[in-house]
Structure formats: C-alpha cells, structure tokens
Design an enzyme around this catalytic site. Structure first.
Site, PDB file in Angstrom:
ATOM      1  N   TRP A   1       0.853  -1.186   0.000  1.00 12.65           N
ATOM      2  CA  TRP A   1       0.000   0.000   0.000  1.00 12.65           C
ATOM      3  C   TRP A   1       0.889   1.236   0.000  1.00 12.65           C
ATOM      4  CZ3 TRP A   1      -2.033   2.555   4.912  1.00 12.65           C
ATOM      5  CH2 TRP A   1      -3.020   3.518   4.610  1.00 12.65           C
TER       6      TRP A   1
ATOM      7  N   ASP B   1      -0.511  -5.710   9.462  1.00 14.18           N
ATOM      8  CA  ASP B   1      -1.521  -4.735   9.060  1.00 14.18           C
ATOM      9  C   ASP B   1      -2.764  -5.533   8.683  1.00 14.18           C
ATOM     10  OD1 ASP B   1      -3.076  -2.723   8.090  1.00 14.18           O
ATOM     11  OD2 ASP B   1      -1.651  -2.000   6.593  1.00 14.18           O
TER      12      ASP B   1
ATOM     13  N   LYS C   1     -13.200  -1.369   6.222  1.00 13.93           N
ATOM     14  CA  LYS C   1     -13.767  -2.286   5.222  1.00 13.93           C
ATOM     15  C   LYS C   1     -14.790  -3.239   5.829  1.00 13.93           C
ATOM     16  CE  LYS C   1     -10.366  -0.715   2.562  1.00 13.93           C
ATOM     17  NZ  LYS C   1      -9.437   0.327   2.964  1.00 13.93           N
TER      18      LYS C   1
END
Length: 407
Positions: A136, A217, A253
């Site tokens: 990311w 993460d 999310k």
C-alpha cells in the site's frame, strides 16, 4: 505568485496517487465512466453501503439518553479495545488470558500503524522496517515519517502474478537480526496475493529464528474470505508461539466505517508487566498527537461485538460483501475467457480481497482511461468492489482492447 505571502515559496504537492484517481474520475462527464481506483465497497448498483447492523447500533446509541460526549481516555474505549483484541487474536487466546496484550484505540488502520511506528522509533533497538514490494502506497510514508528506515522485501512475482516466495525467504533471511517486518494479515494490498498456511508457517519459523519483529496490518479481516477466524489465521499463528508482535486493525472495510476512522493497535508482549509498561509509553505517543480518539465509531463497533445477535447479523452481512467480490472475480474471468482475450487471467480468481493486480502496464491503464473512461491506479490495480454485473462487459472490452492494441 504572491510574493507578499510568507508561504510564497511553497511548491504545489502532487495529488495522492490513489485519491487522485477519484479526482480525475469526478471531472469526467462521460456516462460510461467507471472508478476502479477507490478502496471502498460498492453495491451491485455502484452505491456506498452502510450495513444494516451498523444503522441498528447507531439507532441504539442515539436513543440512549444516558450517553454523553465526554472525552475518552487516551487509550480509547475500554470495551472496544478488549473486543478488538478478541476479534483478531481469538476469544481463547492465551496472550489475552495472561494479560500480555495491550490494545489502544487509534484512527483506523493508518493511525494504528503510525502510533505503532512512532512507538517503535522511540523504544525499539532496531530502526529498520522491511515492507513487501509492492505494498500500500501509504506504508512507506507512515514508517519513514515516524523515523524508521524503510527497506523492501520481494513479494510479488509479475511473471506468475503470484507470490515470489523464494525471494521473500531470501530477503527476510538476509535482514539484520531484530529488524521489523510489515506483514499484510490477509488480502494483500495491492496484489491480492496471500501466502498459503504452509508458507505462513515457514515465514513464522524464519522470522522467529532470526528474531525479526512482526508488525501485522489487518485491514480486511472477514472481508477477504468471508470468515473472520480464517482471515486472522496468520496473526494467530505468530501469537500461538508465545512470541511478541504488533497488529494494526481497521474497521473501515469489514464494518464499512470508512469515514468514522475506527481502528486499534495491539502489541503482544512476553509478560503482563511488559505489556503494562508498553501501554504507559503508547499513551505518551498518543497524547501530544491527538490527545484521545473519537467516541462514535468505536461505540458502534463495541455495540455490535458485545451483542451475540448483532455480531451474528454482522457476520452475515460481511460474508455477503466478501461473496459479491468473489463473484465479480469469477464474472470478470469468465468474460475475458469468453472474449478470447490473450494471456492467462486465472490470477483474477486466485487473488483474494478487494483488489486485483491485473498485470496491465501504465500505458495500457492510460489507454483504458482515455478511450473507455475507466479509472484505476497506474500499476494496474483494480478494486473488484467497484465492479458490477452491469459494468463487467465494459471493463472486459477495455482490457481486451488494451492488451491487443497497446504494448
């Protein structure tokens, strides 16, 4: 240029590479335009989704007149922290039972990573963090600005559009003892490529033998496979061996709480005493940064996680989101196969989570934007959540044209 301003010498910064896609999309007036850049779930109709269970939790919070708007403690909402640790590590985790985990509420995944990075930069003996290549886009900046030296380890193999497992093992094997290693818990962003359980076990053994510190993460727990426990498997494997690790969680999310900025940082320590000392120092990181976290989003999460019926309702809605994305993968793969588009597209159904790393190059991406009004990041990453049965044919035509007409 206005030379009278004390900021006259400020240079205009470039757009964020991911958020810039949406800016360009918004300026496009074509009725066929399609935004596959954004990392947020969309319904089959292309609309943002607020989960029914989230609406229900919010209604309960609004109707409860005993609730006030007082500051939370520096570490956040106690219930939220306790329930977040249980969600990622498992209700029966020995680390939780032995009070070896400290959890602090942070500003979603980004804030959790940043607080963890600032803590490590101040208190950990090894200031190098290895992040996967690719990863990311924000990871490099988060860790670099916190004062860590950022290096990459091999992760993705463009030739197979899968995991470069050999390269990963070689690079971590060569990392100095004690280095920090960032690991995506599941649904690797941007590639959608995850190690198998057997590969995770080899990664764990290598990292523990070299004393490397895992920093997970976890942005997609439950959102990748539809199963909350399965998606936390990698993290639990590292906690089960009694070793130490960090984990950043985001509820953007999996509960659709993007703009509420709800997340948690957990640090698993060797003993309860160490955990309590670590927490005391985390407070000193947080206090001058933002004092304490916001109350609303964390209250939504805690309300859902502590009520069995609401929790079950959430898992059903979560699985429906995951299943829709899996179905979009299948539909796109089938459409490209039926169209006879050159190349092997099986990676679309092998990859997992919100994103697919298509293998398209930046010229092909630019062509698709110009000719077909399809917006995505220049590395060829597309958000499967931005697709629908209605838009799959348009994307298929664009990919076919890009592959056959642009080198």
């Amino acid at each position: 240029m206005d030379s009278s301003s004390v900021f006259a010498n400020i240079v205009r910064a470039p757009e964020d590479s991911i958020l810039g896609v949406t800016v360009a999309y918004n300026k496009d007036s074509s009725p066929d335009k399609l935004n596959l850049g954004v990392g947020a779930y969309r319904t089959e109709e292309g609309k943002p989704l607020v989960l029914k269970v989230v609406r229900r939790a919010e209604q309960m919070l609004v109707n409860d007149n005993s609730r006030v708007k007082e500051y939370l403690p520096i570490v956040g909402l106690a219930d939220f922290n306790k329930l977040s640790a249980k969600l990622i590590f498992g209700a029966d985790s020995p680390a939780i039972q032995e009070n070896r985990v400290t959890t602090v509420q942070c500003l979603s995944g980004t804030g959790s990573l940043r607080v963890g990075a600032e803590f490590l930069a101040r208190h950990y003996h090894q200031l190098t963090i290895y992040i996967p290549n690719p990863t990311w886009g924000n990871h490099t900046k988060i860790f670099g600005l916190a004062g860590l030296s950022v290096k990459a380890y091999r992760y993705y193999d463009p030739a197979t559009r899968g995991l470069d497992f050999q390269g990963l093992l070689e690079d971590l094997g060569a990392a100095p003892s004690g280095s920090i290693v960032l690991l995506h818990a599941c649904a690797h962003n941007p590639t959608g490529v995850d190690p198998t359980i057997e590969q995770w076990e080899q990664i764990r053994q290598l990292m523990r033998s070299k004393g490397l510190l895992p920093f997970f993460d976890s942005a997609y727990q439950g959102f990748a496979s539809g199963n909350l426990d399965a998606d936390a498997g990698s993290v639990r494997m590292f906690v089960a061996d009694g070793g130490e690790c960090l984990a950043a969680q985001s509820y953007a999310k999996n509960m659709g709480l993007y703009g509420e900025r709800v997340g948690a940082l957990s640090i698993v320590c060797k003993t309860a005493d160490v955990a309590s000392r670590v927490e005391s120092q985390l407070k000193l990181v947080i206090r001058p940064m933002y004092s304490n976290p916001p109350i609303h989003g964390a209250s939504i999460v805690a309300t859902i996680l502590k009520d069995r019926d609401m929790y079950n309702e959430w898992t059903v809605e979560l699985k429906a989101m995951a299943d829709r994305i899996i179905s979009m993968r299948q539909q796109l793969f089938d459409a490209l196969s039926a169209r006879g588009t050159p190349g092997d597209w099986s990676h679309i159904i092998k990859q997992i989570g919100m994103f697919t790393f298509t293998g398209l190059n930046s010229k092909q991406v630019a062509f698709m934007t110009k000719e077909y009004h399809i917006y995505m990041t220049s590395d060829g990453r597309i958000s499967m959540a931005g697709l629908s049965s209605r838009t799959v044919p348009h994307l298929t035509e664009a990919i076919h044209a890009a592959v056959t007409r642009v080198g």
